[in-house]
Each structure stands twice: as structure tokens, then as C-alpha cells.
Write an enzyme that holds these catalytic residues in place. Structure first.
Site, short mmCIF file in Angstrom:
data_model
loop_
_atom_site.label_atom_id
_atom_site.label_comp_id
_atom_site.label_asym_id
_atom_site.label_seq_id
_atom_site.Cartn_x
_atom_site.Cartn_y
_atom_site.Cartn_z
N CYS A 127 -19.58 13.56 18.65
CA CYS A 127 -19.30 14.49 17.54
C CYS A 127 -20.42 15.50 17.33
O CYS A 127 -20.24 16.49 16.62
CB CYS A 127 -19.06 13.71 16.26
SG CYS A 127 -17.82 12.46 16.45
N HIS A 267 -20.26 17.53 9.66
CA HIS A 267 -19.27 16.89 10.52
C HIS A 267 -18.14 16.34 9.64
O HIS A 267 -18.39 15.76 8.58
CB HIS A 267 -19.92 15.76 11.32
CG HIS A 267 -18.95 14.99 12.16
ND1 HIS A 267 -17.98 15.62 12.92
CD2 HIS A 267 -18.76 13.66 12.35
CE1 HIS A 267 -17.25 14.71 13.54
NE2 HIS A 267 -17.71 13.51 13.20
N ASN A 297 -10.94 13.40 11.93
CA ASN A 297 -12.17 13.60 12.70
C ASN A 297 -11.80 14.05 14.11
O ASN A 297 -11.24 13.28 14.88
CB ASN A 297 -12.94 12.28 12.73
CG ASN A 297 -14.23 12.35 13.52
OD1 ASN A 297 -14.50 13.33 14.20
ND2 ASN A 297 -15.02 11.29 13.44
N1 ACO Z 1 -5.54 0.43 6.58
C1 ACO Z 1 -5.65 -0.65 5.79
N2 ACO Z 1 -6.67 -1.50 5.85
C2 ACO Z 1 -7.62 -1.25 6.74
C3 ACO Z 1 -7.58 -0.16 7.61
C4 ACO Z 1 -6.48 0.70 7.51
N3 ACO Z 1 -6.35 1.78 8.28
N4 ACO Z 1 -8.69 -0.16 8.38
C5 ACO Z 1 -9.40 -1.23 8.02
N5 ACO Z 1 -8.77 -1.91 7.04
C6 ACO Z 1 -9.16 -3.12 6.38
C7 ACO Z 1 -10.11 -3.94 7.19
O1 ACO Z 1 -9.39 -4.72 8.12
C8 ACO Z 1 -10.78 -4.78 6.13
O2 ACO Z 1 -9.93 -5.82 5.80
P1 ACO Z 1 -10.54 -7.30 5.54
O3 ACO Z 1 -11.47 -7.12 4.36
O4 ACO Z 1 -9.33 -8.11 5.26
O5 ACO Z 1 -11.26 -7.65 6.80
C9 ACO Z 1 -10.81 -3.84 4.91
O6 ACO Z 1 -9.88 -2.79 5.20
C10 ACO Z 1 -12.15 -3.22 4.63
O7 ACO Z 1 -12.65 -2.74 5.85
P2 ACO Z 1 -14.03 -2.06 5.86
O8 ACO Z 1 -14.41 -1.77 7.26
O9 ACO Z 1 -14.97 -2.83 4.99
O10 ACO Z 1 -13.69 -0.70 5.10
P3 ACO Z 1 -14.69 0.43 4.72
O11 ACO Z 1 -14.68 0.63 3.27
O12 ACO Z 1 -16.01 0.28 5.41
O13 ACO Z 1 -13.98 1.71 5.35
C11 ACO Z 1 -14.09 3.09 7.29
C12 ACO Z 1 -13.69 1.73 6.75
C13 ACO Z 1 -13.24 4.15 6.64
C14 ACO Z 1 -13.84 3.08 8.80
C15 ACO Z 1 -15.59 3.34 6.99
O14 ACO Z 1 -16.35 2.25 7.37
C16 ACO Z 1 -16.09 4.56 7.67
O15 ACO Z 1 -15.71 5.67 7.35
N6 ACO Z 1 -17.00 4.42 8.64
C17 ACO Z 1 -17.48 5.54 9.40
C18 ACO Z 1 -16.47 5.86 10.41
C19 ACO Z 1 -16.72 7.18 11.04
O16 ACO Z 1 -16.95 8.14 10.36
N7 ACO Z 1 -16.65 7.17 12.36
C20 ACO Z 1 -16.85 8.30 13.13
C21 ACO Z 1 -18.19 8.94 12.85
S1 ACO Z 1 -18.99 9.56 14.21
C22 ACO Z 1 -17.89 10.31 15.00
O17 ACO Z 1 -17.25 11.12 14.44
C23 ACO Z 1 -17.59 9.97 16.41
#
Ligand code: ACO
Length: 340
Positions: A127, A267, A297
């Protein structure tokens, strides 16, 4: 703060100022909404919106490759700059979803544009790739090696997403953004850039398969190694720290304060990440250009598309300082201060 390599000095008087003279972007027609994703994996529109800010994303057609999107974005920038294909000295495509391993996607773009005089290569910095490409272009132009450089951030992440993994498939989309850089003769242009990487965290966001480590075999494909793997929480944490630090450093190198910045273009990964860096910078959200609700993204394309949209919609004017800041797999990060 992480240790970073020395950053380039811009004080040498023989160096030329490098300006972004035009921008362009392209997104595919097909819109994939959160509601549609509810039919594909166990998720909800509400979960996706509240955790990420994303409402919909664009998905390229099956026969639409990264170079096709990249070429369309490039043509829009070339039209705005009134630059002909033959005038382009260098084409750099930042992508993690090249058309194929080789030749470089930049070479396919060259062929489509008829940019017969250009040297071409791709940059792989996930990214962060677009700002890496911008800094490479800046170095070549400021040192009088090239005059006109076309940079493109383009990705077809839908081709490497695991559509049964709800943790990742809701986050990504496809698109391309481009810019023409050249020496404009005025003092406005790229003022300072900071780039950094940390391979220690390579495995929190990566696609293991398809390369020499895990080649394309039916066994590796069976294990879905040819799709994005991400540790969401760790990525989130690293993104906030790395982007805030990168922005601090570019600003410091430019001799500016956050109050001097008219528009921040971050980003476009997650609204909560952007809100967290806004908080650290002590800047209101109104200063941030955000379009992730429409596209998700799009990796290397994200900041490129956002810059083009912000530019075309008049979010900043000539003379304004803008701040671009990115983060991606690698880990990689970068930030640029530009006087428009
Ligand atoms: N729908 C419903 N539930 C979901 C989903 C979904 N799409 N995805 C995950 N969950 C669930 C998980 O399974 C978990 O369930 P559990 O508690 O029963 O295990 C629960 O939601 C919470 O998951 P977390 O990972 O704790 O959720 P979080 O609040 O951290 O949000 C997210 C997840 C949105 C991915 C966040 O961590 C994030 O934004 N991280 C950065 C991701 C990113 O930006 N990546 C790319 C950046 S660099 C680049 O661009 C290449």
C-alpha cells in the site's frame, strides 16, 4: 520510534524542484456493496461500516488486469497535463497484483500508451508503493536524469482475496491512480519525503504463495497460499504508529507544523486508523480527505485515487501544503509533504 535510514537532503542548489503537474484515476464499474457481501460470508453491513467505514468497493471485470486500469488512470493524467506518450521518460507502476511476474506491468502500460521512449519498472511496497514511486521519480527528475515521469499505483486485490475469509475479503477493492511529475521551474513541488520499512513484521500482512518460496502447485493453492493473510489487530496497531511517525518526520524535514497543512491524504484502509492518526496529529477530521467508503482499501492505488479526487474537487489550491501518508505490507510506510 523505529530506526530509519538517513533521508535524502533537498538543500543542494543543483537539484531541481519536482512538481506533480497532473493526476488521474480509474475505478472499475462493478460496485460490490456490503449487503452483497452478506450473501458471500458471515458478515453484516453494520459490522463492516462500524469497524472500517467501508460501504462498497469496486471489482474489476475478470478480463480487466492491473495494466488495463493503470493505463486508464495514466491517460486521464496525461490529458490533464497535455503530455504525449512519446514525451514520457520513465514509467513506474506500484503494485502487488502485477498482470504477471514478468514483464513488469509498467511495460504493459508502455505498450498500451505507445510510450516508446520510456524506461519501465514496477515497485513492490504494497500500500506504500505509490509514495515510494513518487520518491523514485523525484530523485530522477531533481538530479536531471529524466524530465517527465509517469507514476501509477494500481491493484486488483480482488484477484488475491480469499472470498471465504470474512476477516479480509470485506476490506479490499480494485482501482488505479496516476500522476505526471516534472520540473515546473517554479518553487512549488515535493518538499520532503520520509520512507521506511520493517521486515520483522513481514508476516502480519502478506501473500505467501505464488513466488519462489511457495510456487504455484495444486497443494499450495489448496492451502490458499495464493491469497492475502492478515493479522488485523497487529496491522491496525502498526499502521497507526508507523503513519504518525512517518508524517512527523516528513513534516520536520520540511520545517513545517501540522497547522501549516491544508489537506492530509492518508492511505485509505480503515476510518478508525485515520481517526487515530488525526488524533495524534491534533488535527480535525475536516483536514483529511477520505473516500474509503466508496472504494475500500485499493492498496497502492488508494492514496493515488484520493489525491486525484481531492485535486479535481478543489480540496486544495496552488501554494497549499498537503501531506500524503501511507502504510502497507512489508511493513512499509512513507510520507510526503508537497507544496501544490
Ligand atoms: N464480519 C463480522 N465479523 C467479523 C468480520 C466480518 N467481516 N471480520 C472479523 N469478524 C469477527 C472476528 O472473527 C472476531 O470474532 P471473535 O471475537 O468471535 O473471534 C470479531 O469480529 C472481532 O475481530 P477483531 O479482529 O478483534 O476486530 P477488530 O475490531 O480488530 O477489526 C479489522 C478488524 C477491521 C480488520 C481491524 O483489525 C483493522 O482494520 N485492522 C487493520 C486492517 C488493515 O487496515 N489492513 C490493511 C492495512 S495495510 C494495507 O492496506 C495493505
Amino acid at each position: 520510534m523505529r530506526r530509519s535510514p538517513p533521508q535524502p537532503r533537498r538543500s543542494d542548489k543543483s537539484r531541481r524542484t519536482v512538481s506533480i503537474v497532473a493526476t488521474g484515476s480509474y475505478v472499475p464499474e462493478r460496485i460490490l456493496t456490503n449487503r452483497e457481501l452478506e450473501q458471500i460470508v458471515d458478515t453484516t453491513d453494520e459490522w463492516i461500516r462500524t469497524r472500517t467505514g467501508i460501504r462498497e468497493r469496486r471489482i474489476a471485470a475478470p478480463d480487466e488486469a492491473t495494466s488495463d486500469m493503470a493505463t486508464k488512470a495514466a491517460l486521464a493524467a496525461m490529458k490533464q497535463a497535455a503530455v504525449k506518450a512519446e514525451e514520457i521518460d520513465l514509467i513506474i507502476v506500484a503494485t502487488v497484483t502485477p498482470d504477471m511476474f514478468f514483464p513488469a506491468t509498467a511495460c504493459w502500460v508502455q505498450k498500451k500508451l505507445g510510450a516508446v521512449g520510456a524506461a519501465c519498472f514496477d515497485v513492490s511496497a504494497a500500500c506504500s508503493g505509490y509514495l515510494y514511486a513518487m520518491e523514485i521519480a523525484q530523485q530522477f527528475i531533481s538530479t536531471h536524469v529524466y524530465n517527465v515521469v509517469l507514476i501509477i499505483g494500481a491493484d486488483k486485490l480482488s484477484s488475491i482475496v480469499n472470498w471465504s475469509d470474512r476477516n479480509t475479503c470485506v476490506l479490499f477493492g480494485d482501482g488505479a491512480g496516476a500522476a505526471i511529475l516534472r520540473n515546473r521551474g517554479a518553487s512549488h513541488g515535493v518538499v520532503a519525503t520520509h520512507m521506511g520499512s520493517d521486515g520483522e513484521f513481514a508476516e502480519i500482512l502478506f501473500m505467501p504463495g505464488g513466488g519462489s518460496r511457495y510456487p504455484i502447485t495444486s497443494e499450495n493453492i489448496g492451502q490458499q497460499l495464493n491469497t492475502i493473510k492478515m493479522q488485523g489487530k497487529e496491522t491496525y496497531k502498526q499502521a497507526v504508529t508507523a503513519m504518525s511517525d512517518a508524517a512527523d518526520r516528513a513534516l520536520e524535514a520540511a520545517g513545517l507544523r501540522y497547522d501549516d497543512i491544508a489537506c492530509v491524504i492518508p492511505h485509505q484502509a480503515n476510518m478508525r486508523i485515520i481517526e487515530a492518526i488525526a488524533h495524534r496529529m491534533n488535527l480535525p477530521m475536516e483536514k483529511f480527505y477520505v473516500n474509503l467508503e466508496k472504494y475500500g482499501n485499493t492498496s497502492a492505488a488508494a492514496v493515488a485515487i484520493a489525491l486525484d479526487e481531492a485535486h479535481r474537487s478543489g480540496r486544495f489550491k496552488i501554494g497549499d501544503y498537503i501531506l500524503l501518508v501511507v502504510f502497507g505490507g512489508g511493513l512499509t510506510w512513507a510520507s510526503s509533504v508537497i507544496q501544490w
